[in-house]
Motif scaffolding. Structure first.
Motif: not given
Lengths: 136, 136, 136, 136
Positions: A96-97, A99-101, A103-104
């Motif tokens: 999850r982290e 992925v977030l990294a 797209i951010t």
DNA sequence: GTGGTCTAGACCACA
DNA sequence: GTGGTCTAGACCACT
């Protein structure tokens, strides 16, 4: 006129925006899902009824729904209707982290190329968040 | 020919945005001028070098520069390059906001499909911002 | 007639199969990718030329290409053409195994519901493998 | 009412296959008869129970049973249930192969998109087969 | 009544 | 030249 308890997405099209109709529909469905105005399992308006509502060709609505289906956002059952799918994309925390990294980062880069600072992005997001709280 | 110290705009293209490449370039130049990241008289990257950087057809870059020239925002000097003219670009706050709204919207939707709330996004961005401050 | 060195996908449609044209096209592209007859970065026939080849409406080809694009299998550049994308879906070994386990399980269950044993499936796959070796 | 020992067919539906549910049910019944997994005189699940099992509309199950009855493959006795009739279903090798080809093809494509070769698939299936032999 | 497929044809935008 | 969007309308299949 009796009020119904059914929450409905209020679709609307802006012909001047340059954004194709079918993309506007997709966006509105995605946004409605993102902020909880429509939930997993709920039915979207039928192709024909939405087409009438928006005064556009049913094929255009069908195209939008079709793309949503390909992306796994809705499920479609012939003869029954179109429903929000329960695609949860569940990942463990690490993934999850990651992925977030990803797209951010692309968000920041893209925004940066238009001259927006991270501080500005934060402010803007806060504005949206507040706006959504209000609506609740 | 003396070497100039080129302050470079960080260009980036998003093929999935639906916005044509040449328009993305134009917008990025305009925004850079509007907030002072590039000044009157400064040189833009050459058509060829930018085309290589972005892995796109030089014609596409040329088209963007051409349109900027038509609008009087840049001057092209045959054999020398393309330079920012003195004319103030008319990019106002509304335009800026529209661009920001667009990229933020897709960010929120994409993140939302992985289950991230806006609050989480804000927290994460704050973390990055702090991290970068530190580095300074 | 000179022979060309360009490997081409040989598209063909079976109107009697009941499978929609656009799905047949998608399948043929997918198969061509799966067994290496077409590689990352290569261009597909243009919408119009394939439509003429197959004697169908260009919209139908466009629909197939569009679906392939949504799935990330091809990239499309307006005014340029449609190209096989380099979507690699690279995963580490553990994740890879987990994915394989998942899709194989549903394959076995589905095949099982039609009465096929695992041994039969293996035999059938061997047949296909041999068939493809031959073609090389 | 005496309880019967129902040998149950393991039904399963694939909504993404494009094959209508009612046809999938028909095919699975025919295949089960063809290879002896269910015998003349045996009872099929009731319309309602199968509909619940598969989470589909009872009408859809009814349609499948209805078509099977028209073809003389089952007999429906009002208020009692649906039973396999003596008539041999005409499912031949070609039909069987067609079904197998369909499901195998999508298996190969899906696996292929994750980079698995057919050889790998065969090896993996062999592993599963061995594993199940062991358990016996 | 639900969605699905296909055609024909127009008009636009990008390279 | 490339692909993209939209319409109008027909016909089919599933529930």
């Amino acid at each position: 006129m009796a009020e119904t308890t059914l929450k409905k997405i209020e679709f609307s099209l802006d012909p001047k925006s340059g954004v194709p109709f079918y993309k506007q529909i997709i966006l509105q469905v995605e946004m409605a899902i993102a902020d909880g105005r429509i939930l997993t399992g709920e039915q979207l308006p039928t192709v024909r009824s939405l087409a009438v509502d928006l005064s556009i060709n049913p094929n255009t609505v069908a195209r939008a729904y079709n793309e949503l289906e390909i992306r796994g956002i809705v499920n479609t059952q012939q003869g029954t209707g179109t429903f929000i799918s329960g695609k949860k994309t569940k990942l463990d925390e690490i993934e999850r982290e990651r992925v977030l990294a990803g797209i951010t980062q692309s968000f920041i880069i893209k925004a940066g190329s238009y001259g927006f600072s991270i501080a500005e992005l934060i402010e803007y997001l806060k504005g949206i968040e507040a706006h959504m709280e209000e609506k609740k």
